[in-house]
Design a protein around this motif. Structure first.
Motif, short mmCIF file in Angstrom:
data_model
loop_
_atom_site.label_atom_id
_atom_site.label_comp_id
_atom_site.label_asym_id
_atom_site.label_seq_id
_atom_site.Cartn_x
_atom_site.Cartn_y
_atom_site.Cartn_z
N ILE A 149 -63.79 -20.63 -31.37
CA ILE A 149 -63.77 -21.71 -30.70
C ILE A 149 -64.40 -21.29 -29.57
N ASP A 150 -64.52 -20.20 -29.55
CA ASP A 150 -64.87 -18.91 -27.52
C ASP A 150 -66.41 -19.23 -27.88
N SER A 151 -67.02 -19.06 -29.50
CA SER A 151 -68.47 -19.38 -29.30
C SER A 151 -68.88 -21.00 -29.17
N ALA A 152 -67.83 -21.74 -29.48
CA ALA A 152 -68.56 -23.06 -29.35
C ALA A 152 -68.49 -23.61 -27.92
N HIS A 153 -67.67 -23.00 -27.24
CA HIS A 153 -67.55 -22.96 -26.14
C HIS A 153 -68.54 -22.63 -25.25
N ALA A 154 -69.38 -21.28 -25.61
CA ALA A 154 -70.61 -20.50 -25.40
C ALA A 154 -72.01 -21.87 -25.46
N ASP A 155 -71.93 -21.99 -26.76
CA ASP A 155 -72.64 -22.96 -27.33
C ASP A 155 -73.11 -24.61 -26.65
N GLY A 156 -72.09 -24.48 -25.97
CA GLY A 156 -71.49 -26.01 -25.14
C GLY A 156 -72.13 -26.65 -25.86
N ASN A 157 -70.85 -26.74 -27.02
CA ASN A 157 -69.91 -27.27 -28.36
C ASN A 157 -69.00 -28.63 -27.49
N THR A 158 -68.44 -29.06 -27.89
CA THR A 158 -67.57 -30.30 -27.67
C THR A 158 -65.55 -29.62 -28.51
N ILE A 159 -65.12 -29.40 -28.07
CA ILE A 159 -63.82 -29.25 -28.44
C ILE A 159 -63.54 -30.52 -29.15
N TYR A 160 -63.52 -31.48 -30.12
CA TYR A 160 -62.96 -32.96 -30.23
C TYR A 160 -61.47 -32.55 -30.93
N LEU A 161 -61.12 -32.06 -31.74
CA LEU A 161 -60.17 -31.52 -31.48
C LEU A 161 -59.33 -30.24 -32.00
N GLY A 162 -58.25 -29.96 -31.51
CA GLY A 162 -57.38 -29.04 -31.74
C GLY A 162 -57.88 -27.82 -30.75
N GLY A 163 -57.90 -26.72 -31.82
CA GLY A 163 -58.72 -25.33 -31.35
C GLY A 163 -58.09 -24.63 -30.75
N ASN A 164 -56.73 -24.68 -31.41
CA ASN A 164 -55.97 -23.68 -30.68
C ASN A 164 -54.61 -23.32 -31.53
N ARG A 165 -53.93 -21.78 -31.18
CA ARG A 165 -53.20 -21.26 -32.58
C ARG A 165 -51.73 -22.56 -31.43
N ILE A 166 -51.02 -22.29 -32.68
CA ILE A 166 -49.51 -23.16 -32.55
C ILE A 166 -49.07 -22.32 -33.34
N LEU A 167 -47.29 -22.95 -32.98
CA LEU A 167 -46.34 -21.97 -33.90
C LEU A 167 -46.15 -20.71 -33.61
N GLU A 168 -46.29 -20.59 -32.06
CA GLU A 168 -46.01 -18.69 -32.20
C GLU A 168 -45.04 -18.42 -32.11
N ASP A 169 -44.26 -19.20 -31.64
CA ASP A 169 -42.49 -18.64 -31.51
C ASP A 169 -42.38 -18.52 -32.76
N THR A 170 -42.15 -18.78 -33.48
CA THR A 170 -42.47 -18.55 -35.04
C THR A 170 -42.42 -17.23 -35.81
N GLY A 171 -43.43 -16.51 -35.07
CA GLY A 171 -43.90 -15.26 -35.14
C GLY A 171 -45.00 -15.72 -36.65
N GLY A 172 -45.10 -16.40 -36.71
CA GLY A 172 -46.47 -17.13 -38.17
C GLY A 172 -48.06 -17.14 -37.35
N TYR A 173 -48.89 -17.19 -37.95
CA TYR A 173 -50.44 -17.33 -38.18
C TYR A 173 -50.28 -18.40 -38.07
N TYR A 174 -50.41 -19.67 -37.36
CA TYR A 174 -50.91 -21.04 -37.43
C TYR A 174 -51.72 -21.97 -36.31
#
Length: 420
Positions: free
Chosen positions: A280-305
């Motif tokens: 995702i960082d590379s996409a920003h650097a290359d001038g791409n558009t994050i059309y949907l998503g791009g983030n970690r979620i449910l971090e409070d569960t301790g899982g990797y989502y």
């Protein structure tokens, strides 16, 4: 062991896999985060079917009589290679492990199997079931540990006759080096891909194409070797089709893979999640558009989502168009002609799988011939069964899993030449 006896053992093992299907699936889910609904089918169900397929196939493999000078008898024997070293990944350990184990055992070999460090539970259970099924002690050995220790020891062993591997290109290269440094053992490598999924405006059902394309990258959090991670869309329908895929992606429920109400499970590890977010960082650097998503979620569960992510405005030379993410990240590129579609599809070091959606039969065959991959889906994505091979070209590797062709890896040919 006589082929008929081998057949009985492998059928018994398939029975035991089916009997313990839920336990095996849950063990895998606890290791790798695959959603349980998928694991039951793709792990336990696939493994049982694979062992049954090769159990039935093993006594249909014959030697040959050569059509030669009548004063001589030329015979071609098919013998087990001996000891197989198998190294399998964490994303579908039971399914991929069975693709290696079943034909190797069917052909009368012994196997040393190394699971991934983060996903060994289901394969350790499989070894228990194999013993219960009557497989003689020592024929199957599941050895856990770090790849840099256990994997290297297997690859360098002078007593291992061939290596079969599914995983990264970097590890595949090391295995080839270890082969050269030891006994020149044959190496069969499946090394992943950056699979293109081509959508033409004349696809028979664009809504179905959008839904299947979404699942073709977001199931198992994108941790599938053949994931359609490059979505190539004909320019005339680009915007509408991206919106349709995004609609299906946004509706997917991400969460605890043991909750049957969820559609997408977890990323395998923190290291893998961090790698995904790096794209995702590379996409920003290359001038791409994050059309949907791009983030970690449910971090409070301790899982990797991670959210299902769609990135548009991707250029053919961008990192997201060239490198395998192995996560829920879809890169989108437009095309305007058949020739441009083929050129974009082949603009990759990989050649594992691809997809084509069109109602034009001539175009479909042109794409099948033109796209350099081991598998081409037409008006679908995913789902080939044991009757057809899976293997790649270019830097996606060599050799094939599944189908009768997989058995060829596990036999040596011996010629007998007899003067009559």
């Amino acid at each position: 062991m006589a082929p008929a006896e081998r057949k009985k053992v492998l059928h018994k093992l398939a029975d035991l896999i089916e009997k313990n299907a839920l336990e095996l699936a849950v063990l895998g889910v606890r290791d790798n985060g695959t959603e349980l609904n998928m694991a039951i089918k793709a792990e336990s169900g696939s493994a049982a079917g694979t062992f049954r397929y090769y159990a039935e196939a093993l006594d249909k493999v014959y030697g040959e009589i050569a059509p030669t000078d009548p004063n001589f008898l030329g015979m071609i024997h098919k013998e087990p290679v001996g000891v197989v070293g198998a190294i399998v990944p964490w994303n579908f350990p039971l399914m991929i492990g069975s693709w290696k184990l079943a034909p190797a055992l069917a052909m009368g070999n012994s196997v040393i199997l190394k699971p991934a460090e983060t996903a060994s539970l289901s394969l350790l259970k499989l070894a228990e079931l194999a013993s219960e099924a009557g497989l003689p002690d020592g024929v199957l050995n599941v050895v856990t540990g770090q790849g840099s220790v256990v994997g290297e020891a297997i690859a360098l062993s002078m007593d291992v006759d061939i290596l079969v591997f599914t995983g990264s290109g970097g590890v595949g290269r090391r295995l080839l080096e270890y082969s050269a440094r030891s006994n020149m053992k044959r190496c069969y490598l499946e090394l992943g891909g950056k699979s293109p999924n081509l959508i033409f405006a004349d696809a028979p059902n664009l809504d179905e194409a959008a839904k299947v394309s979404a699942m073709g990258i977001f199931r198992n959090s994108g941790q599938v070797c053949v994931s359609g991670s490059r979505l190539l869309i004909e320019a005339s329908i680009h915007d509408d089709f991206v919106a349709q895929v995004a609609k299906y992606a946004a509706a997917l429920k991400v969460g605890d893979p043991l909750d049957l109400g969820n559609d997408v499970g977890a990323v395998n590890s923190l290291t893998q999640l961090q790698g995904n977010l790096g794209f995702i960082d590379s996409a920003h650097a290359d001038g791409n558009t994050i059309y949907l998503g791009g983030n970690r979620i449910l971090e409070d569960t301790g899982g990797y989502y991670m959210e299902p992510t769609i990135v548009t405005d991707v250029k053919p030379t961008d990192r997201l168009a060239q490198e395998e993410v192995f996560g829920p990240v879809l890169g989108v590129l437009p095309f305007s002609s058949d020739d441009e579609a083929i050129a974009l599809a082949n603009n990759s070091i990989y050649g594992l799988a691809g997809g084509v959606w069109t109602s034009n039969l001539s175009r479909a065959h042109k794409m099948i011939r033109g796209i350099r991959t081991g598998v081409v889906h037409v008006n679908t994505y995913g789902g080939p069964d044991n009757t057809v091979p899976l293997g790649g070209v270019k830097q996606s590797g060599n050799g094939h899993d599944k189908s009768l062709h997989a058995m060829e890896k596990y036999v040596d040919l011996k010629t007998t030449w007899i003067k009559l």
